[in-house]
Design a protein around this motif. Structure first.
Motif, mmCIF file in Angstrom:
data_model
loop_
_atom_site.group_PDB
_atom_site.id
_atom_site.type_symbol
_atom_site.label_atom_id
_atom_site.label_comp_id
_atom_site.label_asym_id
_atom_site.label_seq_id
_atom_site.Cartn_x
_atom_site.Cartn_y
_atom_site.Cartn_z
ATOM 1 N N THR A 442 0.838 -1.210 0.000
ATOM 2 C CA THR A 442 0.000 0.000 0.000
ATOM 3 C C THR A 442 0.868 1.253 0.000
ATOM 4 O OG1 THR A 442 -1.807 -1.114 1.150
ATOM 5 C CG2 THR A 442 -1.730 1.293 1.307
ATOM 6 N N PHE A 443 1.875 1.268 0.858
ATOM 7 C CA PHE A 443 2.698 2.480 0.970
ATOM 8 C C PHE A 443 3.695 2.602 -0.171
ATOM 9 C CE2 PHE A 443 0.860 2.380 5.155
ATOM 10 C CZ PHE A 443 0.593 3.718 5.369
ATOM 11 N N PHE A 444 4.078 1.500 -0.765
ATOM 12 C CA PHE A 444 4.920 1.595 -1.966
ATOM 13 C C PHE A 444 4.111 2.162 -3.142
ATOM 14 C CE2 PHE A 444 7.705 -1.949 -0.115
ATOM 15 C CZ PHE A 444 8.612 -1.028 0.389
ATOM 16 N N ILE A 445 2.801 1.843 -3.185
ATOM 17 C CA ILE A 445 1.932 2.442 -4.209
ATOM 18 C C ILE A 445 1.838 3.954 -3.992
ATOM 19 C CG2 ILE A 445 -0.465 2.627 -5.023
ATOM 20 C CD1 ILE A 445 -0.707 -0.401 -4.545
ATOM 21 N N PHE A 446 1.601 4.353 -2.743
ATOM 22 C CA PHE A 446 1.546 5.782 -2.431
ATOM 23 C C PHE A 446 2.859 6.467 -2.794
ATOM 24 C CE2 PHE A 446 -1.709 4.965 1.198
ATOM 25 C CZ PHE A 446 -2.747 5.012 0.292
ATOM 26 N N SER A 447 3.974 5.808 -2.494
ATOM 27 C CA SER A 447 5.289 6.376 -2.809
ATOM 28 C C SER A 447 5.458 6.561 -4.312
ATOM 29 C CB SER A 447 6.386 5.455 -2.257
ATOM 30 O OG SER A 447 7.666 5.980 -2.517
ATOM 31 N N SER A 448 4.975 5.589 -5.090
ATOM 32 C CA SER A 448 5.072 5.690 -6.549
ATOM 33 C C SER A 448 4.248 6.853 -7.073
ATOM 34 C CB SER A 448 4.605 4.381 -7.193
ATOM 35 O OG SER A 448 5.417 3.296 -6.789
ATOM 36 N N ILE A 449 3.052 7.032 -6.523
ATOM 37 C CA ILE A 449 2.196 8.150 -6.959
ATOM 38 C C ILE A 449 2.858 9.480 -6.620
ATOM 39 C CG2 ILE A 449 -0.023 9.299 -6.587
ATOM 40 C CD1 ILE A 449 -1.235 6.497 -6.184
ATOM 41 N N CYS A 450 3.481 9.570 -5.451
ATOM 42 C CA CYS A 450 4.204 10.796 -5.084
ATOM 43 C C CYS A 450 5.376 11.043 -6.030
ATOM 44 C CB CYS A 450 4.711 10.706 -3.644
ATOM 45 S SG CYS A 450 3.388 10.680 -2.409
ATOM 46 N N GLY A 451 6.022 9.965 -6.485
ATOM 47 C CA GLY A 451 7.085 10.111 -7.467
ATOM 48 C C GLY A 451 6.558 10.628 -8.797
ATOM 49 N N ILE A 452 5.384 10.139 -9.204
ATOM 50 C CA ILE A 452 4.736 10.642 -10.428
ATOM 51 C C ILE A 452 4.413 12.128 -10.274
ATOM 52 C CG2 ILE A 452 2.639 10.481 -11.833
ATOM 53 C CD1 ILE A 452 2.665 7.452 -11.232
ATOM 54 N N THR A 453 4.050 12.533 -9.047
ATOM 55 C CA THR A 453 3.744 13.941 -8.786
ATOM 56 C C THR A 453 4.949 14.830 -9.081
ATOM 57 O OG1 THR A 453 2.200 13.283 -7.038
ATOM 58 C CG2 THR A 453 2.905 15.586 -7.058
ATOM 59 N N VAL A 454 6.138 14.363 -8.729
ATOM 60 C CA VAL A 454 7.361 15.131 -9.015
ATOM 61 C C VAL A 454 7.477 15.381 -10.522
ATOM 62 C CG1 VAL A 454 9.873 15.150 -8.905
ATOM 63 C CG2 VAL A 454 8.557 14.250 -6.975
ATOM 64 N N LEU A 455 7.272 14.349 -11.320
ATOM 65 C CA LEU A 455 7.357 14.487 -12.780
ATOM 66 C C LEU A 455 6.255 15.398 -13.309
ATOM 67 C CD1 LEU A 455 8.085 10.764 -13.749
ATOM 68 C CD2 LEU A 455 9.726 12.643 -13.513
ATOM 69 N N PHE A 456 5.044 15.262 -12.768
ATOM 70 C CA PHE A 456 3.912 16.084 -13.198
ATOM 71 C C PHE A 456 4.194 17.563 -12.968
ATOM 72 C CE2 PHE A 456 -0.149 18.219 -12.406
ATOM 73 C CZ PHE A 456 -0.906 17.798 -13.486
ATOM 74 N N VAL A 457 4.694 17.883 -11.777
ATOM 75 C CA VAL A 457 4.996 19.282 -11.446
ATOM 76 C C VAL A 457 6.113 19.806 -12.350
ATOM 77 C CG1 VAL A 457 5.904 20.820 -9.659
ATOM 78 C CG2 VAL A 457 4.222 19.076 -9.059
ATOM 79 N N ALA A 458 7.148 18.995 -12.552
ATOM 80 C CA ALA A 458 8.293 19.431 -13.356
ATOM 81 C C ALA A 458 7.910 19.705 -14.804
ATOM 82 C CB ALA A 458 9.392 18.371 -13.304
ATOM 83 N N LYS A 459 6.959 18.938 -15.340
ATOM 84 C CA LYS A 459 6.614 19.048 -16.754
ATOM 85 C C LYS A 459 5.457 20.005 -17.048
ATOM 86 C CE LYS A 459 9.590 16.077 -18.425
ATOM 87 N NZ LYS A 459 10.653 16.513 -19.374
ATOM 88 N N LEU A 460 4.482 20.110 -16.141
ATOM 89 C CA LEU A 460 3.230 20.791 -16.494
ATOM 90 C C LEU A 460 2.856 21.999 -15.635
ATOM 91 C CD1 LEU A 460 0.952 17.691 -17.249
ATOM 92 C CD2 LEU A 460 1.915 19.293 -18.898
ATOM 93 N N VAL A 461 3.276 22.022 -14.391
ATOM 94 C CA VAL A 461 2.794 23.079 -13.490
ATOM 95 C C VAL A 461 3.602 24.360 -13.715
ATOM 96 C CG1 VAL A 461 2.477 23.777 -11.086
ATOM 97 C CG2 VAL A 461 2.035 21.406 -11.778
ATOM 98 N N PRO A 462 2.929 25.488 -13.978
ATOM 99 C CA PRO A 462 3.640 26.743 -14.227
ATOM 100 C C PRO A 462 4.075 27.409 -12.921
ATOM 101 C CG PRO A 462 1.292 27.142 -14.309
ATOM 102 C CD PRO A 462 1.460 25.653 -14.086
ATOM 103 N N GLU A 463 5.067 28.252 -13.003
ATOM 104 C CA GLU A 463 5.441 29.085 -11.864
ATOM 105 C C GLU A 463 4.572 30.335 -11.896
ATOM 106 O OE1 GLU A 463 6.080 30.211 -8.758
ATOM 107 O OE2 GLU A 463 7.727 28.781 -9.026
#
Length: 488
Positions: A442-463
């Motif tokens: 369960t927590f490894f799944i959560f960790s993976s989603i948080c890792g995806i969040t890093v990529l999402f922010v880096a690629k799509l979220v504006p400053e």
């Protein structure tokens, strides 16, 4: 000048009065940089009154844990009945979220806050005087409806009244007050009866209702409603009597007039290509925020500590000790470091925290390593809690309040807030089943989603740091050809 910008394919943010004398007779060259204002007493007071709603949000979240034993003993509730009482708050929040944007657009930001507090007060009083489970559930549902409204309108109101150089820090006070409300309610619950605790919950509601008439309405909502003089008056109060507001007021008016020439926005209009990036960023951040496991960790922190072999009480107190300072730090850094760096650091921290918790459960089955399990559990939860409080807790709400144009903000806000509460409910409901399947998994799944969040922010979220709302929205939502044709 606006039409020239439109014909280039998007609404830019021209300094439309820079070459004109201001109302006080000064030249455009002497203007203070638009939006680069200091915090005035009216701005601070308006923010404090608004975040009373955030505190109400926190008290509702923090109430169920300390009240559990008292309510179950006095009213004779089963565990299933109390679970319904706890979870129905999220159902109410989803109902409130559905109508939050429309209500805020119809009666204004102040009106929506006052309207939401009626539901909250009614709900708290129903809990105070409840004699059975039905009244408890009704009260909790009513509080949830008010929360759903407040979770949208508070950050939107603060974003719309603050100058660009202060907007991030002021808007994240929303998350800070949620943390304070939750933590203080948790601590008070160890000292007072559950009925008195519910009665205390009405105090911030009453403070906000009493304070709302003394603060100005959002200038951008007033401009959207065609009340130009009221818009200028509100802006002058917020920026100070001696501030030069002609440039900022003109841009707000110019942008609002252009948007008013477009057709009336509906929820379906959100799914046009024009708003694709804003929608992906707004909804994506909320989905990743919730599916990163925050409610699983916050709601079941004690159970996680006990399952990992650690003291649940000590662990929960440690979480409170970490949460408020880290949220305060995020508030301070918001307009210094920017949104993206904080989000990236926060998402990376939550990824590491969930990974450590997963490791703690793996170690339970390894002979000779069991004693390290509780240490990893405590370390992981505290890292997660601190990292989440630093950025992922508040920044998605800040960005949501910044990226949608005023004519779409109601529909978009309702959708984004609904997605957030739906995700909250899904994770809260599914967590126990996931833990039975595999605690570590369960927590490894959560960790993976948080890792995806890093990529999402880096690629799509504006400053969005240091930019006016009009600049942000124009860069993210270029007018479509159809819209250009309709206003040209």
């Amino acid at each position: 000048m606006v039409k020239e910008s439109i014909e280039e394919g998007q609404l830019s943010s021209p300094l439309i009065v820079a070459d004109k004398p201001c109302e006080n007779g000064c030249s455009g060259d002497g203007h203070e940089e638009m939006g680069g204002s200091s915090a005035t007493s009216v701005l601070v007071l308006s923010t404090l009154i608004a975040v009373c709603g955030s505190y109400v949000f926190g008290t509702a979240v923090g109430y169920s844990s300390p009240a559990e034993s008292g309510i179950m003993d006095e009213l004779g509730l089963s565990l299933a009945e109390y679970s319904l009482f706890g979870s129905i708050l999220t159902i109410g929040a989803m109902l409130g979220a559905i109508v939050s944007g429309r209500i805020a657009d119809l009666i204004g930001r102040r009106g929506a806050m006052g309207f939401s507090e009626v539901f909250c007060i009614m709900g708290w009083l129903a809990v105070v005087f409840s004699k059975d489970a039905w009244w408890l559930d009704f009260g909790r549902l009513s509080i949830g409806c008010g929360m759903g409204l407040l979770s949208y309108v508070v950050p939107v109101y603060i974003a719309e009244i603050t100058p660009k150089n202060l907007r991030g820090g002021f808007t994240t006070v929303h998350q800070l007050m949620i943390c304070c409300g939750s933590s203080i309610t948790f601590l008070l619950g160890t000292l007072v009866n559950w009925r008195i605790l519910a009665l205390i919950g009405t105090i911030p509601c009453l403070i906000q209702i009493v304070g709302l008439p003394f603060i100005p309405e959002s200038p951008r909502w007033l401009a959207r409603s065609g009340r130009w003089q009221d818009c200028e008056d509100a802006l002058q109060r917020l920026r100070g009597e001696g501030a030069i507001i002609s440039q900022e007021a003109a841009e707000i008016k110019d942008y609002s007039e252009t948007l008013q020439r477009l057709s009336e926005a509906t929820i379906l209009d959100l799914f046009q290509w024009t708003y694709a990036r804003s929608l992906i960023v707004g909804v994506g951040l909320m989905v990743l925020q919730q599916f990163g496991g925050v409610n699983a960790i916050v709601f079941y922190a004690s159970a996680i500590f006990v399952s990992a072999g650690f003291s649940g009480r000590v662990g929960s107190i440690a979480m409170v000790a970490v949460q408020i300072p880290m949220t305060t730090l995020g508030t301070i850094l918001m307009d210094k470091s920017g949104r993206r760096p904080l989000l990236l650091a926060s998402a990376a921290g939550t990824c590491l925290g969930c990974f450590f918790v997963g490791i703690s459960f793996l170690l339970q089955g390894l002979q000779g390593w069991k004693e390290l399990g509780p240490i990893f559990a405590l370390l992981g939860v505290l890292i997660y809690d601190g990292a989440f409080s630093l950025g992922m807790g508040g920044i998605p709400w800040v960005i949501m309040s910044e990226i949608f144009p005023i004519n779409m903000k109601g529909s978009a806000g309702s959708l984004v807030t609904l997605v957030s509460w739906l995700g909250s409910w899904i994770i809260s409901y599914a967590f126990n089943f996931l833990m039975k399947w595999s605690s570590a998994g369960t927590f490894f799944i959560f960790s993976s989603i948080c890792g995806i969040t890093v990529l999402f922010v880096a690629k799509l979220v504006p400053e969005t740091k240091g930019r006016t709302l009009e600049e942000i929205q124009a860069s993210m939502n270029p007018l479509s050809a159809k819209d250009i044709h309709s206003i040209s």
